[in-house]
Design a protein around this motif. Structure first.
Motif, PDB file in Angstrom:
ATOM      1  N   MET A 106       3.155  20.127  23.333  1.00 55.96           N
ATOM      2  CA  MET A 106       4.061  20.148  24.479  1.00 55.96           C
ATOM      3  C   MET A 106       4.368  18.751  25.001  1.00 55.96           C
ATOM      4  SD  MET A 106       4.802  23.373  25.043  1.00 55.96           S
ATOM      5  CE  MET A 106       5.374  23.451  26.744  1.00 55.96           C
ATOM      6  N   ALA A 107       3.781  17.730  24.357  1.00 55.74           N
ATOM      7  CA  ALA A 107       3.970  16.332  24.765  1.00 55.74           C
ATOM      8  C   ALA A 107       3.613  16.120  26.236  1.00 55.74           C
ATOM      9  CB  ALA A 107       5.397  15.869  24.478  1.00 55.74           C
ATOM     10  N   ILE A 108       2.508  16.749  26.662  1.00 58.34           N
ATOM     11  CA  ILE A 108       2.012  16.599  28.028  1.00 58.34           C
ATOM     12  C   ILE A 108       0.869  15.596  28.013  1.00 58.34           C
ATOM     13  CG2 ILE A 108       0.921  17.764  29.979  1.00 58.34           C
ATOM     14  CD1 ILE A 108       2.274  20.343  29.074  1.00 58.34           C
ATOM     15  N   GLY A 109       1.048  14.511  28.731  1.00 55.69           N
ATOM     16  CA  GLY A 109       0.022  13.485  28.774  1.00 55.69           C
ATOM     17  C   GLY A 109      -1.082  13.809  29.755  1.00 55.69           C
ATOM     18  N   ARG A 110      -0.719  14.107  31.005  1.00 56.05           N
ATOM     19  CA  ARG A 110      -1.683  14.461  32.053  1.00 56.05           C
ATOM     20  C   ARG A 110      -1.280  15.799  32.651  1.00 56.05           C
ATOM     21  NH1 ARG A 110      -5.104  10.824  34.032  1.00 56.05           N
ATOM     22  NH2 ARG A 110      -5.026  11.609  36.174  1.00 56.05           N
ATOM     23  N   VAL A 111      -2.279  16.589  33.019  1.00 54.45           N
ATOM     24  CA  VAL A 111      -1.983  17.957  33.428  1.00 54.45           C
ATOM     25  C   VAL A 111      -3.043  18.459  34.401  1.00 54.45           C
ATOM     26  CG1 VAL A 111      -3.289  19.048  31.552  1.00 54.45           C
ATOM     27  CG2 VAL A 111      -1.283  20.213  32.500  1.00 54.45           C
ATOM     28  N   ASN A 112      -2.640  19.364  35.259  1.00 51.35           N
ATOM     29  CA  ASN A 112      -3.567  20.175  36.031  1.00 51.35           C
ATOM     30  C   ASN A 112      -3.801  21.460  35.244  1.00 51.35           C
ATOM     31  OD1 ASN A 112      -3.353  18.434  38.482  1.00 51.35           O
ATOM     32  ND2 ASN A 112      -1.237  19.186  38.432  1.00 51.35           N
ATOM     33  N   VAL A 113      -5.033  21.964  35.251  1.00 44.80           N
ATOM     34  CA  VAL A 113      -5.306  23.189  34.510  1.00 44.80           C
ATOM     35  C   VAL A 113      -6.125  24.134  35.373  1.00 44.80           C
ATOM     36  CG1 VAL A 113      -7.314  22.127  33.366  1.00 44.80           C
ATOM     37  CG2 VAL A 113      -6.278  24.189  32.404  1.00 44.80           C
ATOM     38  N   ALA A 114      -5.690  25.387  35.418  1.00 43.65           N
ATOM     39  CA  ALA A 114      -6.419  26.448  36.103  1.00 43.65           C
ATOM     40  C   ALA A 114      -6.720  27.540  35.098  1.00 43.65           C
ATOM     41  CB  ALA A 114      -5.606  27.011  37.272  1.00 43.65           C
ATOM     42  N   GLY A 115      -7.963  27.970  35.048  1.00 42.47           N
ATOM     43  CA  GLY A 115      -8.353  29.028  34.132  1.00 42.47           C
ATOM     44  C   GLY A 115      -9.078  30.133  34.859  1.00 42.47           C
ATOM     45  N   HIS A 116      -8.918  31.347  34.347  1.00 40.98           N
ATOM     46  CA  HIS A 116      -9.584  32.514  34.918  1.00 40.98           C
ATOM     47  C   HIS A 116     -10.543  33.098  33.892  1.00 40.98           C
ATOM     48  CE1 HIS A 116      -9.971  36.875  35.828  1.00 40.98           C
ATOM     49  NE2 HIS A 116     -10.132  36.414  37.048  1.00 40.98           N
ATOM     50  N   SER A 117     -11.811  33.296  34.251  1.00 46.79           N
ATOM     51  CA  SER A 117     -12.807  33.936  33.409  1.00 46.79           C
ATOM     52  C   SER A 117     -13.000  33.137  32.109  1.00 46.79           C
ATOM     53  CB  SER A 117     -12.402  35.391  33.163  1.00 46.79           C
ATOM     54  OG  SER A 117     -13.461  36.129  32.616  1.00 46.79           O
ATOM     55  N   MET A 118     -12.685  33.681  30.935  1.00 41.29           N
ATOM     56  CA  MET A 118     -12.757  32.889  29.707  1.00 41.29           C
ATOM     57  C   MET A 118     -11.848  31.669  29.802  1.00 41.29           C
ATOM     58  SD  MET A 118     -13.687  32.173  26.610  1.00 41.29           S
ATOM     59  CE  MET A 118     -13.145  31.626  24.985  1.00 41.29           C
ATOM     60  N   GLY A 119     -10.691  31.822  30.439  1.00 40.15           N
ATOM     61  CA  GLY A 119      -9.804  30.688  30.645  1.00 40.15           C
ATOM     62  C   GLY A 119     -10.444  29.615  31.500  1.00 40.15           C
ATOM     63  N   ALA A 120     -11.332  30.021  32.430  1.00 41.68           N
ATOM     64  CA  ALA A 120     -12.061  29.040  33.229  1.00 41.68           C
ATOM     65  C   ALA A 120     -13.002  28.226  32.337  1.00 41.68           C
ATOM     66  CB  ALA A 120     -12.841  29.732  34.340  1.00 41.68           C
ATOM     67  N   LEU A 121     -13.688  28.894  31.414  1.00 41.39           N
ATOM     68  CA  LEU A 121     -14.555  28.161  30.490  1.00 41.39           C
ATOM     69  C   LEU A 121     -13.760  27.152  29.669  1.00 41.39           C
ATOM     70  CD1 LEU A 121     -16.927  30.964  29.129  1.00 41.39           C
ATOM     71  CD2 LEU A 121     -17.481  29.154  30.744  1.00 41.39           C
ATOM     72  N   VAL A 122     -12.559  27.537  29.245  1.00 44.43           N
ATOM     73  CA  VAL A 122     -11.710  26.614  28.485  1.00 44.43           C
ATOM     74  C   VAL A 122     -11.269  25.455  29.367  1.00 44.43           C
ATOM     75  CG1 VAL A 122      -9.566  26.369  27.173  1.00 44.43           C
ATOM     76  CG2 VAL A 122     -10.940  28.446  26.932  1.00 44.43           C
ATOM     77  N   SER A 123     -10.881  25.757  30.599  1.00 51.24           N
ATOM     78  CA  SER A 123     -10.428  24.685  31.492  1.00 51.24           C
ATOM     79  C   SER A 123     -11.566  23.738  31.822  1.00 51.24           C
ATOM     80  CB  SER A 123      -9.824  25.280  32.776  1.00 51.24           C
ATOM     81  OG  SER A 123     -10.807  25.861  33.598  1.00 51.24           O
ATOM     82  N   GLY A 124     -12.781  24.272  32.011  1.00 52.45           N
ATOM     83  CA  GLY A 124     -13.928  23.414  32.260  1.00 52.45           C
ATOM     84  C   GLY A 124     -14.262  22.537  31.060  1.00 52.45           C
ATOM     85  N   GLY A 125     -14.160  23.113  29.871  1.00 47.45           N
ATOM     86  CA  GLY A 125     -14.388  22.321  28.666  1.00 47.45           C
ATOM     87  C   GLY A 125     -13.361  21.230  28.497  1.00 47.45           C
ATOM     88  N   ALA A 126     -12.108  21.542  28.842  1.00 44.26           N
ATOM     89  CA  ALA A 126     -11.054  20.529  28.768  1.00 44.26           C
ATOM     90  C   ALA A 126     -11.319  19.402  29.755  1.00 44.26           C
ATOM     91  CB  ALA A 126      -9.696  21.172  29.040  1.00 44.26           C
ATOM     92  N   ALA A 127     -11.719  19.768  30.980  1.00 49.71           N
ATOM     93  CA  ALA A 127     -12.014  18.743  31.981  1.00 49.71           C
ATOM     94  C   ALA A 127     -13.165  17.849  31.534  1.00 49.71           C
ATOM     95  CB  ALA A 127     -12.333  19.400  33.318  1.00 49.71           C
ATOM     96  N   ALA A 128     -14.122  18.439  30.816  1.00 54.90           N
ATOM     97  CA  ALA A 128     -15.284  17.679  30.370  1.00 54.90           C
ATOM     98  C   ALA A 128     -14.988  16.766  29.187  1.00 54.90           C
ATOM     99  CB  ALA A 128     -16.415  18.644  29.999  1.00 54.90           C
ATOM    100  N   THR A 129     -14.035  17.157  28.338  1.00 52.52           N
ATOM    101  CA  THR A 129     -13.877  16.452  27.062  1.00 52.52           C
ATOM    102  C   THR A 129     -12.556  15.715  26.894  1.00 52.52           C
ATOM    103  OG1 THR A 129     -13.009  18.455  25.996  1.00 52.52           O
ATOM    104  CG2 THR A 129     -15.396  18.096  25.911  1.00 52.52           C
TER     105      THR A 129
END
Length: 281
Positions: free
Chosen positions: A100-123
């Motif tokens: 998507m050619a997105i350099g910086r982004v805000n991410v919100a995840g719900h349930s499993m999506g929260a785990l993905v968003s947390g992993g993204a924030a960490a890595t």
């Protein structure tokens, strides 16, 4: 604690009852995009599809470029291979940002999506400006871990359990009827193989990035319902205490699908989160 009424029939008709139009990336991730401005990506949970964010898409797209994705093997998105762990779902999200050619982004995840968003924030480092962790798990206790692993192991034998999640995610109150029936519809539509892969990753992923919240520098919102039996308020408080700019919001009287059963409150809290500068909180 915050209180709110549940999603109304009118709100469901406006934001959740119908299918939303999709585009696809070259690798097969389906997404819906609305609005313009600073980008916000929304990631749903296991068994759901991007329409589960419909009330948030309608509200937040007034001031942001909102992109809701179908998680791999859900909605119209391509599957990940059998045996994929949470790390593979986080890598999928990174590839989606690249496509998507997105350099910086805000991410919100719900349930499993929260785990993905947390992993993204960490890595993904500076690529993640802010993270919102809705109804997400953190270091399940022994009993909860055994239960979720047993459910994951049963899926190849018994198929997708549609009634168990509804019983855990919703109360018996009349106000939850519309959201429950929408959720039932989405569970009935889910691809069994895609569900099985995602649920196994979800079952084993509560500790994958649990030690990394101290490294998440941006504003981090941890939100859940007071009555969510699995993604508990205590979990949200524990994570927020570790994140340098973390804070907790608990919606009183709601369970797991709080973004559908208390959409006005959740929309307000997400707008609050998006309003903070990256050096605030």
């Amino acid at each position: 604690m915050l209180t709110a009424g549940s999603i109304s029939g009118a709100a469901a008709a406006k934001g959740g009852a119908g299918d939303l139009p999709r585009k696809k990336t070259a690798s097969g991730t389906a997404y819906h995009e609305a609005g313009s401005g600073e980008p916000l990506v929304l990631i749903h949970g296991v068994g759901m599809r991007l329409e589960a964010w419909a009330p948030q898409i309608a509200f937040l797209s007034a001031g942001h470029r909102v992109i809701a994705v179908d998680m791999p093997g859900h909605g119209e998105s391509a599957k990940l291979p059998a045996g994929s762990r949470l790390e593979e779902f986080v890598a999928w999200f990174g590839r989606f940002l690249d496509e998507m050619a997105i350099g910086r982004v805000n991410v919100a995840g719900h349930s499993m999506g929260a785990l993905v968003s947390g992993g993204a924030a960490a890595t993904l480092g500076d690529r993640i400006s802010r993270v919102a962790y809705l109804n997400g798990v953190y270091r399940r206790d022994q009993q909860a871990k055994a239960a979720v692993l047993a459910r994951a192991a049963a899926i190849p034998v018994t198929g997708v359990d549609k009634e168990g999640p509804l019983a855990r995610w919703f109360g018996d109150d009349a106000d939850s009827v519309v959201a429950r029936e929408l959720t039932r519809k989405w569970l009935n539509l889910v691809d069994p193989q895609g569900y099985a892969v995602a649920y196994a990753a979800f079952a084993g992923g509560d500790e994958t990035y649990a030690d990394r919240w101290k490294d998440v520098a941006g504003p981090a919102l941890f939100l859940t319902g007071s009555d969510d039996p699995n993604s508990t308020p205590l979990m949200a408080e524990q994570m927020a205490a570790l994140a340098p700019r973390g804070w907790v919001r608990i919606v009183e009287g709601h369970r797991h699908m709080v973004n559908l059963t208390a959409p006005d409150i959740v929309n307000s809290l997400l707008a609050e989160w998006l309003s903070f500068g990256e050096d605030e909180r």
